[in-house]
Structures are given as structure tokens and as C-alpha cells.
Enzyme design. Structure first.
Site, short mmCIF file in Angstrom:
data_model
loop_
_atom_site.label_atom_id
_atom_site.label_comp_id
_atom_site.label_asym_id
_atom_site.label_seq_id
_atom_site.Cartn_x
_atom_site.Cartn_y
_atom_site.Cartn_z
N ASP A 20 122.69 48.43 75.93
CA ASP A 20 121.87 47.28 76.31
C ASP A 20 121.23 46.62 75.10
O ASP A 20 121.31 45.41 74.93
CB ASP A 20 120.80 47.71 77.34
CG ASP A 20 120.00 48.94 76.91
OD1 ASP A 20 120.22 49.48 75.81
OD2 ASP A 20 119.14 49.40 77.70
N ASP A 78 118.17 48.60 68.56
CA ASP A 78 116.81 48.57 68.03
C ASP A 78 116.81 49.29 66.67
O ASP A 78 117.11 48.69 65.65
CB ASP A 78 115.89 49.24 69.08
CG ASP A 78 114.41 49.14 68.77
OD1 ASP A 78 114.06 48.60 67.72
OD2 ASP A 78 113.60 49.60 69.59
N GLY A 91 120.64 51.65 80.89
CA GLY A 91 120.30 50.27 80.55
C GLY A 91 121.46 49.30 80.58
O GLY A 91 121.28 48.11 80.84
N ASP A 118 114.81 48.84 81.57
CA ASP A 118 113.66 49.30 82.35
C ASP A 118 112.39 49.47 81.52
O ASP A 118 112.43 49.53 80.28
CB ASP A 118 113.97 50.66 82.98
CG ASP A 118 113.86 51.78 81.95
OD1 ASP A 118 114.50 51.67 80.87
OD2 ASP A 118 113.13 52.76 82.20
N VAL A 158 111.55 44.42 75.92
CA VAL A 158 112.08 43.58 77.00
C VAL A 158 112.57 44.44 78.17
O VAL A 158 112.94 45.62 77.98
CB VAL A 158 113.22 42.68 76.50
CG1 VAL A 158 112.71 41.67 75.47
CG2 VAL A 158 114.38 43.50 75.92
#
Ligand code: 5GP
Ligand code: MG
Length: 189
Positions: free
Chosen positions: A109, A112, A49, A168, A162
Site C-alpha cells: 500500500d 515509508d 493494506g 487502516d 493516511v
């Protein structure tokens, strides 16, 4: 691919501008008078990512550096929520050994749940790194992510799935130049 886009969250121009200012923040910390005072860092991008983010970022960090790729996966295939389990894999046989005594900057990336960066920070320290800092392009505005002690954050975004600019869904959409959300239909097919 473009027909699947629901909303552009971050434009190409905003991404480019923020990458430059993030690089300035990193330079201020790793330069001779910064808190790390290292002058040289080892970048450890978390694949896949962070591919595009890191490629853009390192071209604004004009010093000697090594880059060692690492893989971590928690979202399998078509999942849009983290499985919570993180699998780590050094992409080059020497990568794990190359971290001893180095000032490591982990680059991901999106932040979360925080479990990827937490696991990777421990993994890097276990390999004898002199220091480890973390950098993410995106941070979701949810309690777990906002509470995580990350050092550099590109953008805070709403709690949505996203893609684009390296991120991806089921292996696709990494080549979109913007960060976007996908239409519901695209996520189910
Ligand atoms: P965490 O371990 O912090 O829960 O999740 C971080 C990893 O989950 C990221 O490295 C990324 O691979 C994946 N991830 C989390 N949120 C998203 C998202 O909105 N879109 C995509 N494509 N991947 C995500
Ligand atoms: Mg990832």
C-alpha cells in the site's frame, strides 16, 4: 467515520485512473518484449493494506497469474510511525514454496521507511524466485522512500499518516473509498 476525515488526498476517480495506467506500465514490462519478458507473473500482495488496491489492479492485468497473500506488520495497533521491525507471515501454507522460479511482483500500500519491501524482497528471493519487482500505491516524499528502488509507484504523497482505500488506523477506515488524512482527535482516541 466520515466526521474523522481531515482532508481527501486522493479521490476515488484519481485512484481508478491511476490503477489503470499502472496496470499498463506493468503489462509493458512483463509482456513478451518487456525487460522481464515473463508473460506470467505471481502477485504477492502484502496484507492487509494492499487489499483494495490489488483487487482493483489485477482486474486490469488480463493474463494467467497466481496470487499469494503474505502478511507483514511493522505498525502495531494505534501506532502511526513504523516500529522498524517487520514480521513476515505467508497466509497460505503453500505460498512460500509457490514462489520458486516465478516472476514475482510484490504489491504494497505505502512505501515509508522501505524496511517492509526490503525484507520482503529478500524473503521472496530466498524462496528461489526468478525475479522480483515491487509496486506501491503510495510513496511518501521522504528521503528513505524516495531513495528506495521501487519499480511502480501510484502516487507520491506528503509525509502524513493516511488511511482509506485499504489502509487502516488501528484496524479501521479501510473501507473509505478515498485516501485521506484523519483529524488529530481521531488519531488520539
Ligand atoms: P515501511 O516498512 O516502508 O516503513 O512501511 C510500510 C508499511 O507501513 C506499509 O505497508 C503500511 O502498512 C505501513 N504504513 C506506512 N505509512 C503508513 C500510513 O501513512 N498509513 C497507514 N495506514 N499505514 C502506513
Ligand atoms: Mg503494510
Amino acid at each position: 467515520m466520515h466526521a474523522d476525515i481531515e482532508q481527501i488526498l486522493i479521490s476515488r476517480a484519481d485512484l481508478q485512473r491511476r490503477v489503470v495506467s499502472l496496470a499498463e506500465e506493468i503489462q509493458a514490462d512483463y509482456g513478451p518484449s518487456g525487460p522481464e519478458g515473463a508473460g506470467e507473473i505471481t502477485l504477492v500482495p502484502i496484507m492487509t493494506g494492499s487489499l483494495i488496491f490489488v483487487a482493483d489492479l489485477i482486474r486490469h492485468l488480463p493474463w494467467r497469474m497466481q496470487v499469494h497473500l503474505i502478511s507483514a506488520s511493522s505498525y502495531g495497533g494505534k501506532a502511526t510511525v513504523s516500529s522498524g521491525e517487520v514480521r513476515i507471515e505467508a497466509r497460505e501454507p503453500a505460498a512460500a514454496e509457490a514462489l520458486a522460479d516465478r516472476h514475482v511482483l510484490l504489491v504494497d500500500d505505502v512505501l515509508d521507511s522501505g524496511s517492509t519491501l526490503r525484507r520482503l524482497t529478500d524473503w521472496v528471493l530466498q524462496r528461489g524466485a526468478a525475479s522480483v519487482r515491487t509496486c506501491v500505491l503510495l510513496r511518501k516524499q521522504i528521503p528513505s522512500a524516495m531513495a528506495f528502488p521501487v519499480h511502480y509507484v501510484g502516487f507520491d504523497i506528503p509525509d502524513a499518516f493516511v488511511v482509506g482505500y485499504g489502509l487502516d488506523y488501528d484496524g479501521y477506515y479501510r473501507n473509505l473509498p478515498e485516501v485521506v488524512t484523519l483529524k488529530h482527535e481521531a488519531l488520539c482516541s
